[in-house]
Scaffold this motif. Structure first.
Motif, mmCIF file in Angstrom:
data_model
loop_
_atom_site.group_PDB
_atom_site.id
_atom_site.type_symbol
_atom_site.label_atom_id
_atom_site.label_comp_id
_atom_site.label_asym_id
_atom_site.label_seq_id
_atom_site.Cartn_x
_atom_site.Cartn_y
_atom_site.Cartn_z
ATOM 1 N N ILE A 190 88.795 47.588 72.064
ATOM 2 C CA ILE A 190 88.784 46.544 73.099
ATOM 3 C C ILE A 190 88.049 45.302 72.602
ATOM 4 N N ALA A 191 86.877 45.507 71.997
ATOM 5 C CA ALA A 191 86.095 44.374 71.499
ATOM 6 C C ALA A 191 86.847 43.623 70.406
ATOM 7 N N CYS A 192 87.478 44.353 69.483
ATOM 8 C CA CYS A 192 88.239 43.715 68.401
ATOM 9 C C CYS A 192 89.389 42.879 68.946
ATOM 10 N N THR A 193 90.103 43.422 69.917
ATOM 11 C CA THR A 193 91.259 42.718 70.470
ATOM 12 C C THR A 193 90.845 41.431 71.176
ATOM 13 N N VAL A 194 89.758 41.484 71.911
ATOM 14 C CA VAL A 194 89.257 40.285 72.593
ATOM 15 C C VAL A 194 88.887 39.201 71.575
ATOM 16 N N ILE A 195 88.130 39.590 70.540
ATOM 17 C CA ILE A 195 87.693 38.630 69.515
ATOM 18 C C ILE A 195 88.890 38.008 68.808
ATOM 19 N N LEU A 196 89.873 38.825 68.439
ATOM 20 C CA LEU A 196 91.032 38.327 67.694
ATOM 21 C C LEU A 196 91.929 37.448 68.555
ATOM 22 N N THR A 197 92.014 37.737 69.835
ATOM 23 C CA THR A 197 92.822 36.903 70.730
ATOM 24 C C THR A 197 92.207 35.507 70.866
ATOM 25 N N ILE A 198 90.899 35.450 71.048
ATOM 26 C CA ILE A 198 90.206 34.156 71.115
ATOM 27 C C ILE A 198 90.361 33.406 69.796
ATOM 28 N N SER A 199 90.231 34.112 68.687
ATOM 29 C CA SER A 199 90.372 33.496 67.361
ATOM 30 C C SER A 199 91.761 32.908 67.172
ATOM 31 N N SER A 200 92.777 33.637 67.633
ATOM 32 C CA SER A 200 94.155 33.170 67.494
ATOM 33 C C SER A 200 94.387 31.873 68.260
ATOM 34 N N VAL A 201 93.821 31.790 69.452
ATOM 35 C CA VAL A 201 93.953 30.569 70.257
ATOM 36 C C VAL A 201 93.332 29.382 69.524
ATOM 37 N N ILE A 202 92.163 29.598 68.913
ATOM 38 C CA ILE A 202 91.483 28.524 68.179
ATOM 39 C C ILE A 202 92.313 28.074 66.986
ATOM 40 N N VAL A 203 92.846 29.044 66.229
ATOM 41 C CA VAL A 203 93.638 28.712 65.039
ATOM 42 C C VAL A 203 94.885 27.921 65.405
ATOM 43 N N GLN A 204 95.569 28.344 66.452
ATOM 44 C CA GLN A 204 96.814 27.673 66.827
ATOM 45 C C GLN A 204 96.561 26.299 67.458
ATOM 46 N N ALA A 205 95.416 26.136 68.129
ATOM 47 C CA ALA A 205 95.129 24.878 68.823
ATOM 48 C C ALA A 205 94.508 23.825 67.914
ATOM 49 N N PHE A 206 93.684 24.259 66.934
ATOM 50 C CA PHE A 206 92.951 23.294 66.106
ATOM 51 C C PHE A 206 93.091 23.590 64.598
ATOM 52 N N PRO A 207 94.307 23.713 64.081
ATOM 53 C CA PRO A 207 94.472 24.051 62.659
ATOM 54 C C PRO A 207 93.977 22.962 61.709
ATOM 55 N N GLU A 208 94.167 21.703 62.096
ATOM 56 C CA GLU A 208 93.770 20.594 61.218
ATOM 57 C C GLU A 208 92.258 20.593 60.963
ATOM 58 N N PHE A 209 91.494 20.879 62.011
ATOM 59 C CA PHE A 209 90.040 20.903 61.857
ATOM 60 C C PHE A 209 89.619 21.997 60.882
ATOM 61 N N ALA A 210 90.229 23.173 61.003
ATOM 62 C CA ALA A 210 89.884 24.287 60.119
ATOM 63 C C ALA A 210 90.181 23.946 58.666
ATOM 64 N N VAL A 211 91.317 23.303 58.431
ATOM 65 C CA VAL A 211 91.713 22.965 57.064
ATOM 66 C C VAL A 211 90.822 21.867 56.488
ATOM 67 N N SER A 212 90.385 20.944 57.328
ATOM 68 C CA SER A 212 89.600 19.794 56.854
ATOM 69 C C SER A 212 88.263 20.205 56.232
ATOM 70 N N MET A 213 87.765 21.400 56.543
ATOM 71 C CA MET A 213 86.510 21.861 55.949
ATOM 72 C C MET A 213 86.658 22.133 54.460
ATOM 73 N N PHE A 214 87.900 22.395 54.012
ATOM 74 C CA PHE A 214 88.117 22.823 52.629
ATOM 75 C C PHE A 214 88.699 21.732 51.739
ATOM 76 N N ASN A 215 89.433 20.800 52.320
ATOM 77 C CA ASN A 215 90.051 19.771 51.494
ATOM 78 C C ASN A 215 90.553 18.642 52.369
ATOM 79 N N LYS A 216 90.531 17.423 51.830
ATOM 80 C CA LYS A 216 90.981 16.256 52.599
ATOM 81 C C LYS A 216 92.313 15.713 52.081
ATOM 82 N N ASP A 217 92.891 16.366 51.069
ATOM 83 C CA ASP A 217 94.153 15.894 50.501
ATOM 84 C C ASP A 217 95.265 15.998 51.552
ATOM 85 N N PRO A 218 95.958 14.884 51.879
ATOM 86 C CA PRO A 218 96.955 14.895 52.960
ATOM 87 C C PRO A 218 98.094 15.878 52.717
#
Length: 468
Positions: free
Chosen positions: A327-355
């Motif tokens: 139950i705990a794993c599923t809750v954490i992964l569901t929240i994580s999935s929402v973040i990844v799908q909603a803000f992918p550009e922000f996550a990528v910007s931490m690693f590289n700025k190449d367009p």
């Protein structure tokens, strides 16, 4: 903590409290430990003028580092689970035997990897997808890591046993010490000493060395350890080694399969997307690890609880621990999935700025991580079978995604859909693997429920006989 207290707590304390007690430190430790690779890639991806190629070079080394980690899992998880089961049976000497033999196995395996890895480094990286442009960066990063294998396996492998010994906070401190030192040393070595990508590798090895020394101190000098590392237990015993390797075989093969998958994926990415596509996958993997590491921590926290109670035949507590973990794993992964799908550009910007790299990574990440909310079922099921000493079922579940589904997907989907086929391979393999593992673990929970009912009937009969 004494062995008796450890037994009393794992066998009697509230499952919820135990999961919090063991999992929170493990989650914190795993998240911090994840920073080893993530921070490295953040700094490497931002090295002036060469960041894109440098992070692609690191992506090429990923199968190699996965192989090293696989050996850490083989010995570390096998030793950890074996110690937990021995504790459940109240066999302290047996637990110390597993610890000593685990250390000897780490020493032998580390020496072999260090020597052969450096001799064949160039050939290995070329096989794994390195091009003329990325090979120099990959070599500069992987050679120090090969020599530092013993530091890696000490810090990672033996630290699992600290948690089985009933001290999850100390296990967390081990990972925090290593990751903290790595974060401090990375910018000094990469930019201050101008060592570039090689500096990141040096920082990782030094930090792992210090973390490994901390674990060694715990099992030799610390008063908090209930079992001790003794030279008398380091002599290899065939039954003990077999016990460790059989339990550790499942996570080992899963990690080795990950390495094979990475090689196949790198070649598909190179064919259909070039060097930047490999760099995109390296970033996607790093972002994924940020969200998945808490799950690994939660599973590691549940493992000694499941292992102890299974050894003690407290089957109701075994089932309850598994269900709460899922139950705990599923809750954490569901929240994580929402973040990844909603803000992918922000996550990528931490690693590289190449367009160009950013665009390719965002498009790939949205597809590749589409099934993230489901994967907790497979991850918890695999951990469950490792904890109870059933390596065959753990192996089937672990390999279902990587070998049975993901490798064929990487081989065939890109031929039909190009680069999009590479990204689609992830969610398709995840969904199929979850179906398989869900079916197996559901049957296991029913079986445990029956065993628990039988145990209760036997206890009632015994009580009636005593009363009579």
């Amino acid at each position: 903590m004494s062995l008796e207290n450890t037994q009393d707590n794992l066998g009697t304390e509230s499952i919820t409290k135990l999961l919090i007690k063991f999992s929170i430190p493990a989650i914190v430790g795993m998240v911090v430990n994840m920073l080893y690779n993530v921070i490295d890639r953040m700094y490497i991806g931002n090295i002036p003028n060469v960041g894109g190629l440098a992070i692609t070079g690191v992506g090429i080394t990923m199968p190699v580092t996965q192989i090293i980690t696989a050996f850490g899992m083989l010995v570390g998880i096998g030793t950890c689970a074996s110690i937990s089961i021995a504790f459940g049976k109240r066999r302290k000497d047996e637990a110390e035997g597993y610890l000593g033999n685990g250390l000897t196995l780490i020493l032998i395996i580390s020496a072999i990897i260090a020597v052969f890895g450096n001799i064949f480094a160039e050939q290995i990286l070329t096989l794994f997808g390195a091009s003329e442009n990325t090979l120099p960066y990959a070599l500069a990063y992987i050679r120090p890591l090969f020599w530092g294998t013993i530091c890696n396996l000490f810090a990672f492998g033996l630290n699992n046993s600290v948690r089985s010994d009933g001290n999850p906070k100390i296990s967390m401190y081990t990972m925090m010490i290593g990751a903290g030192i790595n974060i401090v040393l990375d910018p000094i070595f990469i930019f201050g000493l101008n060592l570039g990508i090689q500096g990141a590798a040096y920082a990782t090895v030094i930090s792992q060395f210090i973390a490994g020394c901390w674990v060694l101190y715990y099992f030799t000098k610390s008063k908090k350890s209930s079992i001790k590392l003794k030279t008398s237990t380091m002599k290899l015993s065939l039954p003990v080694v077999k016990g460790i390797l059989m339990i550790g075989l499942s996570p080992f093969l899963m990690q080795m399969a990950s390495s094979v998958v990475s090689v196949i994926a790198n070649n598909a990415l190179m064919t259909h997307g070039g060097d930047l596509a490999i760099g995109a996958m390296a970033i996607i993997t790093s972002v994924c690890s940020i969200f998945v590491m808490p799950i690994y921590g939660l599973n590691q926290g549940s493992q000694p609880i499941i292992g102890y109670n299974y050894g003690a035949k407290n089957y109701a507590r075994v089932r309850q621990t598994y269900v709460y973990s899922l139950i705990a794993c599923t809750v954490i992964l569901t929240i994580s999935s929402v973040i990844v799908q909603a803000f992918p550009e922000f996550a990528v910007s931490m690693f590289n700025k190449d367009p160009q790299l950013t665009d390719k990574t965002v498009a790939g990440m949205k597809l590749f991580l589409l099934s993230m909310p489901l994967i907790g079922i497979q991850m918890t099921a695999s951990t469950f079978y490792q904890a109870v000493g059933k390596p065959k079922k753990a192996m089937i579940i672990s390999l279902s995604r990587q070998v049975i589904f993901l490798i064929p997907a990487f081989l065939f989907l890109p031929r039909m859909f190009g680069l999009i086929g590479v990204w689609l391979a992830g969610p398709i393999a995840d969904t199929l693997a979850v179906m398989v593992s869900g079916f197996i673990i559901f049957k296991e929970m029913i079986s445990l429920k029956k065993l628990d009912a039988e145990m209760n009937e036997e206890e009632e009969c015994s009580a009636e006989e005593i009363s009579a």
